[in-house]
Design a protein around this motif. Structure first.
Motif, mmCIF file in Angstrom:
data_model
loop_
_atom_site.group_PDB
_atom_site.id
_atom_site.type_symbol
_atom_site.label_atom_id
_atom_site.label_comp_id
_atom_site.label_asym_id
_atom_site.label_seq_id
_atom_site.Cartn_x
_atom_site.Cartn_y
_atom_site.Cartn_z
ATOM 1 N N LEU A 12 50.849 34.068 30.990
ATOM 2 C CA LEU A 12 50.425 34.889 32.141
ATOM 3 C C LEU A 12 49.112 34.317 32.686
ATOM 4 N N PRO A 13 49.022 34.169 34.025
ATOM 5 C CA PRO A 13 47.727 33.744 34.575
ATOM 6 C C PRO A 13 46.695 34.859 34.373
ATOM 7 N N ILE A 14 45.489 34.505 33.973
ATOM 8 C CA ILE A 14 44.440 35.522 33.769
ATOM 9 C C ILE A 14 44.170 36.273 35.080
ATOM 10 N N SER A 15 44.307 35.575 36.205
ATOM 11 C CA SER A 15 44.072 36.236 37.503
ATOM 12 C C SER A 15 45.068 37.363 37.758
ATOM 13 N N ALA A 16 46.229 37.316 37.072
ATOM 14 C CA ALA A 16 47.245 38.360 37.279
ATOM 15 C C ALA A 16 46.755 39.725 36.785
ATOM 16 N N ILE A 17 45.807 39.712 35.850
ATOM 17 C CA ILE A 17 45.281 40.975 35.316
ATOM 18 C C ILE A 17 44.645 41.788 36.452
ATOM 19 N N ALA A 18 43.906 41.095 37.332
ATOM 20 C CA ALA A 18 43.248 41.800 38.440
ATOM 21 C C ALA A 18 44.284 42.370 39.398
ATOM 22 N N HIS A 19 45.342 41.606 39.669
ATOM 23 C CA HIS A 19 46.389 42.111 40.566
ATOM 24 C C HIS A 19 47.030 43.367 39.980
ATOM 25 N N PHE A 20 47.307 43.335 38.681
ATOM 26 C CA PHE A 20 47.962 44.463 38.013
ATOM 27 C C PHE A 20 47.055 45.702 38.042
ATOM 28 N N CYS A 21 45.771 45.508 37.756
ATOM 29 C CA CYS A 21 44.848 46.660 37.724
ATOM 30 C C CYS A 21 44.648 47.234 39.119
ATOM 31 N N TYR A 22 44.660 46.377 40.122
ATOM 32 C CA TYR A 22 44.465 46.848 41.490
ATOM 33 C C TYR A 22 45.646 47.706 41.904
ATOM 34 N N CYS A 23 46.845 47.218 41.604
ATOM 35 C CA CYS A 23 48.058 47.951 41.983
ATOM 36 C C CYS A 23 49.240 47.260 41.305
ATOM 37 N N GLU A 24 50.043 48.035 40.574
ATOM 38 C CA GLU A 24 51.151 47.410 39.831
ATOM 39 C C GLU A 24 52.192 46.822 40.791
ATOM 40 N N ARG A 25 52.335 47.451 41.956
ATOM 41 C CA ARG A 25 53.272 46.895 42.935
ATOM 42 C C ARG A 25 52.760 45.540 43.455
ATOM 43 N N ARG A 26 51.462 45.456 43.671
ATOM 44 C CA ARG A 26 50.864 44.187 44.129
ATOM 45 C C ARG A 26 51.147 43.086 43.103
ATOM 46 N N TYR A 27 50.972 43.414 41.829
ATOM 47 C CA TYR A 27 51.269 42.446 40.776
ATOM 48 C C TYR A 27 52.727 41.975 40.900
ATOM 49 N N ALA A 28 53.643 42.950 41.045
ATOM 50 C CA ALA A 28 55.069 42.607 41.073
ATOM 51 C C ALA A 28 55.420 41.801 42.323
ATOM 52 N N LEU A 29 54.819 42.147 43.468
ATOM 53 C CA LEU A 29 55.115 41.389 44.697
ATOM 54 C C LEU A 29 54.677 39.927 44.539
ATOM 55 N N ILE A 30 53.532 39.730 43.899
ATOM 56 C CA ILE A 30 53.028 38.355 43.754
ATOM 57 C C ILE A 30 53.755 37.611 42.635
ATOM 58 N N HIS A 31 53.886 38.274 41.472
ATOM 59 C CA HIS A 31 54.353 37.521 40.298
ATOM 60 C C HIS A 31 55.856 37.641 40.049
ATOM 61 N N LEU A 32 56.505 38.668 40.581
ATOM 62 C CA LEU A 32 57.961 38.750 40.440
ATOM 63 C C LEU A 32 58.655 38.271 41.707
ATOM 64 N N GLU A 33 58.083 38.641 42.876
ATOM 65 C CA GLU A 33 58.749 38.301 44.136
ATOM 66 C C GLU A 33 58.101 37.114 44.840
ATOM 67 N N GLN A 34 57.075 36.544 44.234
ATOM 68 C CA GLN A 34 56.410 35.320 44.734
ATOM 69 C C GLN A 34 55.876 35.470 46.150
ATOM 70 N N LEU A 35 55.347 36.643 46.501
ATOM 71 C CA LEU A 35 54.704 36.828 47.806
ATOM 72 C C LEU A 35 53.213 36.586 47.658
ATOM 73 N N TRP A 36 52.577 36.039 48.682
ATOM 74 C CA TRP A 36 51.122 35.916 48.652
ATOM 75 C C TRP A 36 50.609 35.891 50.083
ATOM 76 N N ALA A 37 49.512 36.498 50.343
ATOM 77 C CA ALA A 37 48.875 36.440 51.663
ATOM 78 C C ALA A 37 47.377 36.508 51.456
ATOM 79 N N GLU A 38 46.663 35.785 52.303
ATOM 80 C CA GLU A 38 45.197 35.788 52.229
ATOM 81 C C GLU A 38 44.629 36.903 53.094
ATOM 82 N N ASN A 39 43.510 37.442 52.736
ATOM 83 C CA ASN A 39 42.701 38.238 53.647
ATOM 84 C C ASN A 39 41.238 37.877 53.395
ATOM 85 N N ARG A 40 40.318 38.621 54.034
ATOM 86 C CA ARG A 40 38.894 38.254 53.943
ATOM 87 C C ARG A 40 38.431 38.186 52.488
ATOM 88 N N PHE A 41 38.893 39.132 51.676
ATOM 89 C CA PHE A 41 38.393 39.213 50.300
ATOM 90 C C PHE A 41 38.908 38.044 49.451
#
Ligand code: SF4
Length: 220
Positions: A12-41
């Motif tokens: 597991l990428p260590i960065s995935a921990i932050a995605h999971f804590c922020y929102c479990e759906r966000r984690y799944a969209l990025i790591h299960l469905e391979q979605l990614w988008a940039e924003n200011r942050f």
């Protein structure tokens, strides 16, 4: 030390921990469905990490700084990068102390998520270097100052528990439903793909339809 259980393709990428804590759906969209988008942050975070690597490297006889150090643990199933690892050496060249340092935008406000990520880095370093890590640090770019974090038993247990929850979600292969929360969704780079207001409303419509027609379904 845990016995080795994970292969390279299970890490597991260590960065995935932050995605999971922020929102479990966000984690799944990025790591299960391979979605990614940039924003200011996300862009600001990347720029900061690029600046980190252009900074001064210090190396003395018994002290070394390693920037952007790739780390992994097969025992805990983790892979990632440390912004900075500081190593103090004994006169015989053996390692006296190792400490990961994570660079943060802005001022001191580290959360449990930040501490858990630092702990995950420490778990990797312990396995790679054969040391016990007692503390790490955050460096706040805006304040130009550091803050100590104890890598104690309590933090280790929180981190390991979180890794178990992430693996359970990963193994389920199921993306959780969206739950719109203004504070987090309005700052989420995936808001356009996730559509938390409409996907949540659609899910509730389907649920209402099933509840209203349960008697018909039972008769089938
Ligand atoms: S928009 Fe909201 S619900 Fe959707 S992934 Fe981001 S934080 Fe989660």
């Amino acid at each position: 030390m845990k016995s080795i259980t994970y292969s390279e393709d299970q890490l597991l990428p260590i960065s995935a921990i932050a995605h999971f804590c922020y929102c479990e759906r966000r984690y799944a969209l990025i790591h299960l469905e391979q979605l990614w988008a940039e924003n200011r942050f996300t862009v600001e975070g990347e720029i900061l990490h690029e600046r980190v690597h252009a900074e001064h490297h210090e190396s003395r006889k018994y002290f070394r700084q390693e920037y952007s150090m790739a780390v992994r643990s097969l025992a805990w199933g983790l892979i990632g990068k440390c912004d900075l690892v500081e190593l103090w050496l004994n006169k015989d060249g053996s390692r006296q102390k190792v400490s990961p340092v994570e660079f943060k935008r802005g001022r001191k406000k580290e959360s449990d998520v930040d501490r858990v990520q630092l702990c995950a880095q420490a778990l990797c370093l312990e396995e790679m270097l054969g040391v016990t890590i007692e503390s790490g640090q955050f460096y706040y770019w805006q304040e130009h100052r550091r803050s100590d974090v104890l890598i104690d038993q309590a933090l280790r247990e929180v981190t390991i528990g979180l890794l178990e929850r992430i693996r359970a979600l990963q193994d389920s292969g199921q993306t959780p439903q969206a739950e719109y929360e203004k504070r987090k969704c309005d700052n989420c780079s995936l808001v356009d793909s996730c559509m938390p207001k409409s996907t949540n409303a659609r899910a509730k419509q389907v649920e209402r339809f099933i509840q209203n027609n349960l008697h018909l379904i039972k008769e089938l």
